[in-house]
Design an enzyme around this catalytic site. Structure first.
Site, short mmCIF file in Angstrom:
data_model
loop_
_atom_site.label_atom_id
_atom_site.label_comp_id
_atom_site.label_asym_id
_atom_site.label_seq_id
_atom_site.Cartn_x
_atom_site.Cartn_y
_atom_site.Cartn_z
N TYR A 1 0.85 9.61 -28.97
CA TYR A 1 1.48 10.94 -28.96
C TYR A 1 0.71 11.90 -29.87
CZ TYR A 1 5.32 14.37 -29.01
OH TYR A 1 6.09 15.50 -28.87
N ASN B 1 4.72 21.53 -19.98
CA ASN B 1 5.78 21.06 -20.88
C ASN B 1 6.01 19.55 -20.82
OD1 ASN B 1 8.53 21.34 -22.38
ND2 ASN B 1 9.03 20.37 -20.43
N LYS C 1 -1.23 15.33 -28.67
CA LYS C 1 -0.89 16.69 -29.10
C LYS C 1 -2.04 17.30 -29.91
CE LYS C 1 3.21 16.74 -27.17
NZ LYS C 1 3.49 17.56 -26.00
N ASP D 1 4.68 13.33 -10.53
CA ASP D 1 4.34 12.74 -11.82
C ASP D 1 3.07 13.43 -12.31
OD1 ASP D 1 3.31 11.16 -13.89
OD2 ASP D 1 4.13 9.31 -13.04
N VAL D 2 3.19 14.14 -13.41
CA VAL D 2 2.07 14.94 -13.92
C VAL D 2 0.90 14.05 -14.37
CG1 VAL D 2 1.47 16.39 -15.91
CG2 VAL D 2 3.45 16.95 -14.52
P1 NAD Z 1 12.73 15.75 -22.79
O1 NAD Z 1 12.54 14.29 -22.78
O2 NAD Z 1 14.07 16.32 -22.59
O3 NAD Z 1 11.77 16.47 -21.73
C1 NAD Z 1 10.54 15.98 -21.34
C2 NAD Z 1 10.43 16.20 -19.86
O4 NAD Z 1 9.15 15.81 -19.40
C3 NAD Z 1 11.47 15.36 -19.09
O5 NAD Z 1 12.09 16.18 -18.15
C4 NAD Z 1 10.62 14.28 -18.43
O6 NAD Z 1 11.15 13.81 -17.24
C5 NAD Z 1 9.33 15.05 -18.23
N1 NAD Z 1 8.18 14.19 -18.01
C6 NAD Z 1 7.73 13.21 -18.81
N2 NAD Z 1 6.67 12.62 -18.26
C7 NAD Z 1 6.44 13.27 -17.07
C8 NAD Z 1 5.48 13.15 -16.04
N3 NAD Z 1 4.53 12.21 -16.09
N4 NAD Z 1 5.55 14.00 -15.00
C9 NAD Z 1 6.50 14.96 -14.93
N5 NAD Z 1 7.44 15.11 -15.87
C10 NAD Z 1 7.41 14.28 -16.93
O7 NAD Z 1 12.14 16.23 -24.18
P2 NAD Z 1 11.75 17.68 -24.71
O8 NAD Z 1 11.97 17.63 -26.16
O9 NAD Z 1 12.35 18.75 -23.90
O10 NAD Z 1 10.17 17.65 -24.49
C11 NAD Z 1 9.44 18.71 -23.86
C12 NAD Z 1 8.11 18.86 -24.53
O11 NAD Z 1 8.33 19.26 -25.89
C13 NAD Z 1 7.29 17.57 -24.60
O12 NAD Z 1 5.94 17.85 -24.28
C14 NAD Z 1 7.43 17.15 -26.04
O13 NAD Z 1 6.32 16.41 -26.49
C15 NAD Z 1 7.53 18.48 -26.74
N6 NAD Z 1 8.15 18.41 -28.07
C16 NAD Z 1 9.45 18.05 -28.24
C17 NAD Z 1 9.96 17.98 -29.51
C18 NAD Z 1 11.39 17.58 -29.80
O14 NAD Z 1 11.75 17.38 -30.97
N7 NAD Z 1 12.25 17.49 -28.81
C19 NAD Z 1 9.16 18.28 -30.62
C20 NAD Z 1 7.84 18.64 -30.41
C21 NAD Z 1 7.35 18.70 -29.13
#
Ligand code: NAD
Length: 264
Positions: A159, A93, A163, A66-67
């Site tokens: 959030y 990420n 960011k 857990d990050v």
């Molecule tokens: P997602 O939910 O598929 O992936 C997020 C990942 O982070 C998941 O695998 C989750 O298990 C992991 N995670 C969350 N909390 C964690 C923790 N404490 N320790 C370890 N792992 C953890 O969503 P995504 O869209 O792939 O998101 C990836 C990144 O992209 C995130 O930082 C998100 O904020 C960013 N993002 C996504 C979007 C979008 O529209 N999908 C837009 C802007 C930014």
């Protein structure tokens, strides 16, 4: 991409979405990949299977952590460094959001989001940079931020704050370590088709509303985000540091200004 073959990468949150695509893309480029996951073992295994099916000779491993928990991050780094034999690239990420009206939100929910999205990213960057300095070698940190680094997101104050903070974390670390050849950059995804957007991605009407706000008229894919991360981590971007590259179909361009309304 130049300079990724044989490099060692740690990507957090690699069990789905953008993190999964990043792991697969970097492996395609010849990098060895440590894939962090929190609870999604099956997703992380799917990431690893995609890498193994590429028929590349790269090494991949899964690390549960857990990050948002300091001791787990330390253990994750110890494992990644030992198993890969060093690290060249960190991709921060992992991220999530909790919604709700800000005046009603619990402080503990706010802190949970910050703990993963910002504090966790800071701690990972710190450990990666410590390693780069100890080895006296250049290194790369990529922060997966968001368009919400600069666009406010009502109902998601934690959030937005995480960011926004990540943006200044990117710039601060970039400035602090530029002299050591360590580059720190961010990518800022717009609306991307990942599990994070399960609320609308498979619901055509809701998705059409989301996409109506995007100048290019569509959501992005995880692969498009991974391509930008690969570029920024590669030697093609050797003179780029301290930047967040928005990959958002124009979402950060003040879309309402696409038509004249302010001066006519
Ligand atoms: P997602 O939910 O598929 O992936 C997020 C990942 O982070 C998941 O695998 C989750 O298990 C992991 N995670 C969350 N909390 C964690 C923790 N404490 N320790 C370890 N792992 C953890 O969503 P995504 O869209 O792939 O998101 C990836 C990144 O992209 C995130 O930082 C998100 O904020 C960013 N993002 C996504 C979007 C979008 O529209 N999908 C837009 C802007 C930014």
């Amino acid at each position: 991409m130049l300079g990724l073959r044989g490099k060692n990468l740690l990507v957090t949150g690699g069990s789905s979405g953008i993190g999964q695509a990043i792991a697969v893309r970097f492996a395609e480029e010849g990098a060895n990949v440590a894939i962090n996951y929190r609870r999604g073992l099956k997703g992380a295994q799917a990431t690893q299977q995609q890498i193994e099916s590429q028929d590349s000779k790269v090494k991949s491993l899964l690390i549960q952590a857990d990050v948002g928990v300091e001791e787990e991050v330390i253990r994750m780094f110890d494992t990644a460094l030992a198993e890969l034999g060093g690290l060249d690239i960190l991709i921060n990420n992992a991220g999530f959001l909790i919604g709700g009206e800000s005046h009603e939100a619990s402080v503990s929910d706010f802190m949970k989001v910050i703990a993963t999205n910002l504090t966790g990213a800071f701690q990972c960057a710190q450990l990666a940079i410590k390693h780069f300095l100890a080895e006296q070698k250049p290194g790369v940190v990529i922060n997966v931020s968001s368009v919400h680094e600069v666009i406010p997101k009502p109902l998601y104050a934690g959030y937005s704050a995480s960011k926004g903070g990540m943006g200044n974390l990117t710039r601060t670390l970039a400035l602090e370590y530029a002299k050591h050849g360590i580059r720190v950059n961010g990518i800022g995804p717009g609306a991307t088709i990942t599990p994070m957007n399960d609320a609308w991605k498979d619901a055509p009407e809701k998705r059409a509303i989301v996409e109506s706000h995007i100048p290019m008229g569509r959501s992005g894919t995880s692969e498009e985000m991974a391509a930008a991360a690969a570029f920024l981590a590669s030697d093609e971007a050797s003179y780029i540091t301290g930047q967040t590259l928005y990959i958002d179909g124009g979402l950060t361009l003040y879309p309402e200004f696409a038509v004249a309304w302010s001066t006519d």
